[in-house]
Design a protein around this motif. Structure first.
Motif, PDB file in Angstrom:
ATOM      1  N   THR A   1       0.595  23.057 -15.049  1.00 35.64           N
ATOM      2  CA  THR A   1      -0.415  23.332 -14.040  1.00 35.64           C
ATOM      3  C   THR A   1      -1.259  22.087 -13.792  1.00 35.64           C
ATOM      4  O   THR A   1      -1.538  21.732 -12.643  1.00 35.64           O
ATOM      5  CB  THR A   1      -1.312  24.501 -14.476  1.00 35.64           C
ATOM      6  N   GLY A   2      -1.682  21.432 -14.862  1.00 41.58           N
ATOM      7  CA  GLY A   2      -2.461  20.200 -14.716  1.00 41.58           C
ATOM      8  C   GLY A   2      -1.691  19.121 -13.979  1.00 41.58           C
ATOM      9  O   GLY A   2      -2.262  18.388 -13.159  1.00 41.58           O
ATOM     10  N   LEU A   3      -0.400  19.022 -14.253  1.00 43.63           N
ATOM     11  CA  LEU A   3       0.419  18.020 -13.560  1.00 43.63           C
ATOM     12  C   LEU A   3       0.515  18.323 -12.072  1.00 43.63           C
ATOM     13  O   LEU A   3       0.460  17.412 -11.236  1.00 43.63           O
ATOM     14  CB  LEU A   3       1.807  17.942 -14.183  1.00 43.63           C
ATOM     15  N   ILE A   4       0.652  19.594 -11.739  1.00 45.77           N
ATOM     16  CA  ILE A   4       0.697  19.966 -10.321  1.00 45.77           C
ATOM     17  C   ILE A   4      -0.616  19.593  -9.642  1.00 45.77           C
ATOM     18  O   ILE A   4      -0.632  19.020  -8.554  1.00 45.77           O
ATOM     19  CB  ILE A   4       1.010  21.466 -10.166  1.00 45.77           C
ATOM     20  N   PHE A   5      -1.727  19.895 -10.300  1.00 51.53           N
ATOM     21  CA  PHE A   5      -3.026  19.544  -9.725  1.00 51.53           C
ATOM     22  C   PHE A   5      -3.241  18.033  -9.682  1.00 51.53           C
ATOM     23  O   PHE A   5      -3.984  17.539  -8.838  1.00 51.53           O
ATOM     24  CB  PHE A   5      -4.163  20.222 -10.490  1.00 51.53           C
ATOM     25  N   ALA A   6      -2.601  17.295 -10.576  1.00 57.59           N
ATOM     26  CA  ALA A   6      -2.726  15.835 -10.554  1.00 57.59           C
ATOM     27  C   ALA A   6      -2.119  15.248  -9.287  1.00 57.59           C
ATOM     28  O   ALA A   6      -2.505  14.158  -8.855  1.00 57.59           O
ATOM     29  CB  ALA A   6      -2.055  15.224 -11.789  1.00 57.59           C
ATOM     30  N   LEU A   7      -1.193  15.971  -8.681  1.00 56.19           N
ATOM     31  CA  LEU A   7      -0.577  15.488  -7.440  1.00 56.19           C
ATOM     32  C   LEU A   7      -1.450  15.732  -6.214  1.00 56.19           C
ATOM     33  O   LEU A   7      -1.156  15.208  -5.138  1.00 56.19           O
ATOM     34  CB  LEU A   7       0.782  16.162  -7.250  1.00 56.19           C
ATOM     35  N   GLU A   8      -2.515  16.492  -6.371  1.00 56.81           N
ATOM     36  CA  GLU A   8      -3.356  16.850  -5.229  1.00 56.81           C
ATOM     37  C   GLU A   8      -3.866  15.649  -4.421  1.00 56.81           C
ATOM     38  O   GLU A   8      -3.762  15.642  -3.190  1.00 56.81           O
ATOM     39  CB  GLU A   8      -4.526  17.723  -5.686  1.00 56.81           C
ATOM     40  N   PRO A   9      -4.404  14.594  -5.039  1.00 54.80           N
ATOM     41  CA  PRO A   9      -4.888  13.479  -4.219  1.00 54.80           C
ATOM     42  C   PRO A   9      -3.767  12.756  -3.486  1.00 54.80           C
ATOM     43  O   PRO A   9      -3.962  12.269  -2.369  1.00 54.80           O
ATOM     44  CB  PRO A   9      -5.580  12.547  -5.214  1.00 54.80           C
ATOM     45  N   VAL A  10      -2.590  12.702  -4.083  1.00 54.07           N
ATOM     46  CA  VAL A  10      -1.463  12.046  -3.410  1.00 54.07           C
ATOM     47  C   VAL A  10      -1.034  12.869  -2.204  1.00 54.07           C
ATOM     48  O   VAL A  10      -0.809  12.326  -1.113  1.00 54.07           O
ATOM     49  CB  VAL A  10      -0.286  11.831  -4.391  1.00 54.07           C
ATOM     50  N   VAL A  11      -0.937  14.189  -2.370  1.00 54.04           N
ATOM     51  CA  VAL A  11      -0.566  15.065  -1.260  1.00 54.04           C
ATOM     52  C   VAL A  11      -1.619  14.992  -0.158  1.00 54.04           C
ATOM     53  O   VAL A  11      -1.292  14.929   1.030  1.00 54.04           O
ATOM     54  CB  VAL A  11      -0.365  16.512  -1.761  1.00 54.04           C
TER      55      VAL A  11
ATOM     56  N   PHE B   1      -0.944  13.858   3.683  1.00 54.55           N
ATOM     57  CA  PHE B   1      -1.341  14.673   4.820  1.00 54.55           C
ATOM     58  C   PHE B   1      -2.282  13.902   5.747  1.00 54.55           C
ATOM     59  O   PHE B   1      -2.185  14.013   6.961  1.00 54.55           O
ATOM     60  CB  PHE B   1      -2.007  15.970   4.348  1.00 54.55           C
ATOM     61  N   GLY B   2      -3.213  13.147   5.164  1.00 54.86           N
ATOM     62  CA  GLY B   2      -4.118  12.337   5.978  1.00 54.86           C
ATOM     63  C   GLY B   2      -3.373  11.310   6.805  1.00 54.86           C
ATOM     64  O   GLY B   2      -3.694  11.078   7.969  1.00 54.86           O
ATOM     65  N   ILE B   3      -2.362  10.697   6.217  1.00 54.10           N
ATOM     66  CA  ILE B   3      -1.556   9.710   6.936  1.00 54.10           C
ATOM     67  C   ILE B   3      -0.751  10.388   8.041  1.00 54.10           C
ATOM     68  O   ILE B   3      -0.708   9.908   9.181  1.00 54.10           O
ATOM     69  CB  ILE B   3      -0.638   8.958   5.955  1.00 54.10           C
ATOM     70  N   CYS B   4      -0.131  11.525   7.722  1.00 51.16           N
ATOM     71  CA  CYS B   4       0.742  12.205   8.677  1.00 51.16           C
ATOM     72  C   CYS B   4      -0.022  12.872   9.818  1.00 51.16           C
ATOM     73  O   CYS B   4       0.402  12.804  10.969  1.00 51.16           O
ATOM     74  CB  CYS B   4       1.591  13.254   7.966  1.00 51.16           C
ATOM     75  N   PHE B   5      -1.126  13.547   9.503  1.00 49.76           N
ATOM     76  CA  PHE B   5      -1.786  14.383  10.502  1.00 49.76           C
ATOM     77  C   PHE B   5      -3.075  13.814  11.064  1.00 49.76           C
ATOM     78  O   PHE B   5      -3.516  14.231  12.132  1.00 49.76           O
ATOM     79  CB  PHE B   5      -2.054  15.776   9.913  1.00 49.76           C
ATOM     80  N   MET B   6      -3.705  12.885  10.355  1.00 53.28           N
ATOM     81  CA  MET B   6      -4.991  12.366  10.811  1.00 53.28           C
ATOM     82  C   MET B   6      -4.941  10.869  11.133  1.00 53.28           C
ATOM     83  O   MET B   6      -5.968  10.250  11.359  1.00 53.28           O
ATOM     84  CB  MET B   6      -6.076  12.627   9.753  1.00 53.28           C
ATOM     85  N   ASN B   7      -3.748  10.298  11.093  1.00 53.80           N
ATOM     86  CA  ASN B   7      -3.556   8.873  11.378  1.00 53.80           C
ATOM     87  C   ASN B   7      -4.406   7.979  10.484  1.00 53.80           C
ATOM     88  O   ASN B   7      -4.879   6.926  10.911  1.00 53.80           O
ATOM     89  CB  ASN B   7      -3.827   8.557  12.851  1.00 53.80           C
ATOM     90  N   GLU B   8      -4.627   8.420   9.244  1.00 56.06           N
ATOM     91  CA  GLU B   8      -5.366   7.594   8.289  1.00 56.06           C
ATOM     92  C   GLU B   8      -4.423   6.563   7.702  1.00 56.06           C
ATOM     93  O   GLU B   8      -3.207   6.639   7.870  1.00 56.06           O
ATOM     94  CB  GLU B   8      -5.953   8.476   7.188  1.00 56.06           C
ATOM     95  N   SER B   9      -4.980   5.603   7.034  1.00 55.97           N
ATOM     96  CA  SER B   9      -4.147   4.589   6.394  1.00 55.97           C
ATOM     97  C   SER B   9      -4.684   4.318   4.993  1.00 55.97           C
ATOM     98  O   SER B   9      -5.854   4.570   4.698  1.00 55.97           O
ATOM     99  CB  SER B   9      -4.150   3.301   7.212  1.00 55.97           C
ATOM    100  N   LEU B  10      -3.805   3.833   4.134  1.00 51.90           N
ATOM    101  CA  LEU B  10      -4.189   3.456   2.782  1.00 51.90           C
ATOM    102  C   LEU B  10      -4.152   1.945   2.656  1.00 51.90           C
ATOM    103  O   LEU B  10      -3.344   1.279   3.296  1.00 51.90           O
ATOM    104  CB  LEU B  10      -3.223   4.052   1.751  1.00 51.90           C
ATOM    105  N   THR B  11      -5.016   1.435   1.824  1.00 49.74           N
ATOM    106  CA  THR B  11      -4.964   0.015   1.497  1.00 49.74           C
ATOM    107  C   THR B  11      -3.893  -0.180   0.428  1.00 49.74           C
ATOM    108  O   THR B  11      -3.354   0.791  -0.120  1.00 49.74           O
ATOM    109  CB  THR B  11      -6.322  -0.456   0.937  1.00 49.74           C
TER     110      THR B  11
END
Length: 165
Positions: A104-114, A118-128
């Motif tokens: 469960t903790g590992l699944i929640f650890a993926l939350e910021p990556v997901v 989603f921000g990149i795909c749907f909100m046109n955000e970008s990462l450094t």
């Protein structure tokens, strides 16, 4: 690494986030134990009720609460309350009946990556570059924790001598 702006130092809010992460880990462990011993649906509903009561108490003590003034505000509040909180608490408790707190903790650890994807795909955000490194570190950490070293070593016992060869 995912959210820290380049050349930014840690702030006091970062300590609160670390404390929240530690308390969330305790929550996952306790939910895992409760889900194995009790009705997980009831456990999820009780967790949701306690979160609502404590949220209301602290809101009244520390904030100036206001009801949403627009229809979109109400939709947002209801979506966050029902989908993110109610469904999240209850489904987590039910799912933890069939898995370990570690998974469960590992699944929640993926939350910021997901969230970043989603921000990149749907909100046109970008990462450094730093953000991509942070995402890679999270993914590698989750993958590493799931590796079964015994299978990789051919099921032989790991001893001090064999670990150095």
């Amino acid at each position: 690494m995912l959210t820290l702006k380049p050349h930014t130092t840690l702030q006091s809010g970062d300590a609160w986030c670390i404390l929240a992460a530690l308390l969330f880990a305790v929550h996952i462990i306790m939910t895992g134990r409760a889900a194995k011993r009790t009705d997980s649906l009831n456990a999820g509903i009780l967790q949701l009720g306690f979160a609502a009561v404590f949220g209301l108490i602290f809101c009244l003590l520390l904030e100036t609460p206001r009801l949403p003034a627009t229809t979109s505000g109400w939709i947002s509040v209801l979506a966050l309350g029902i989908v993110c909180s109610a469904v999240g608490f209850v489904l987590q408790a039910i799912a933890q009946k069939y898995t370990t707190p570690t998974h469960t903790g590992l699944i929640f650890a993926l939350e910021p990556v997901v969230a970043a994807v989603f921000g990149i795909c749907f909100m046109n955000e970008s990462l450094t570059l730093q953000g991509y490194i942070g995402a890679a570190m999270v993914l590698l950490g989750v993958a590493w924790s799931e590796l079964d070293v015994r299978k990789l070593m051919g099921n032989r016992k790991l001893t001090r001598e064999s670990s150095y060869t």
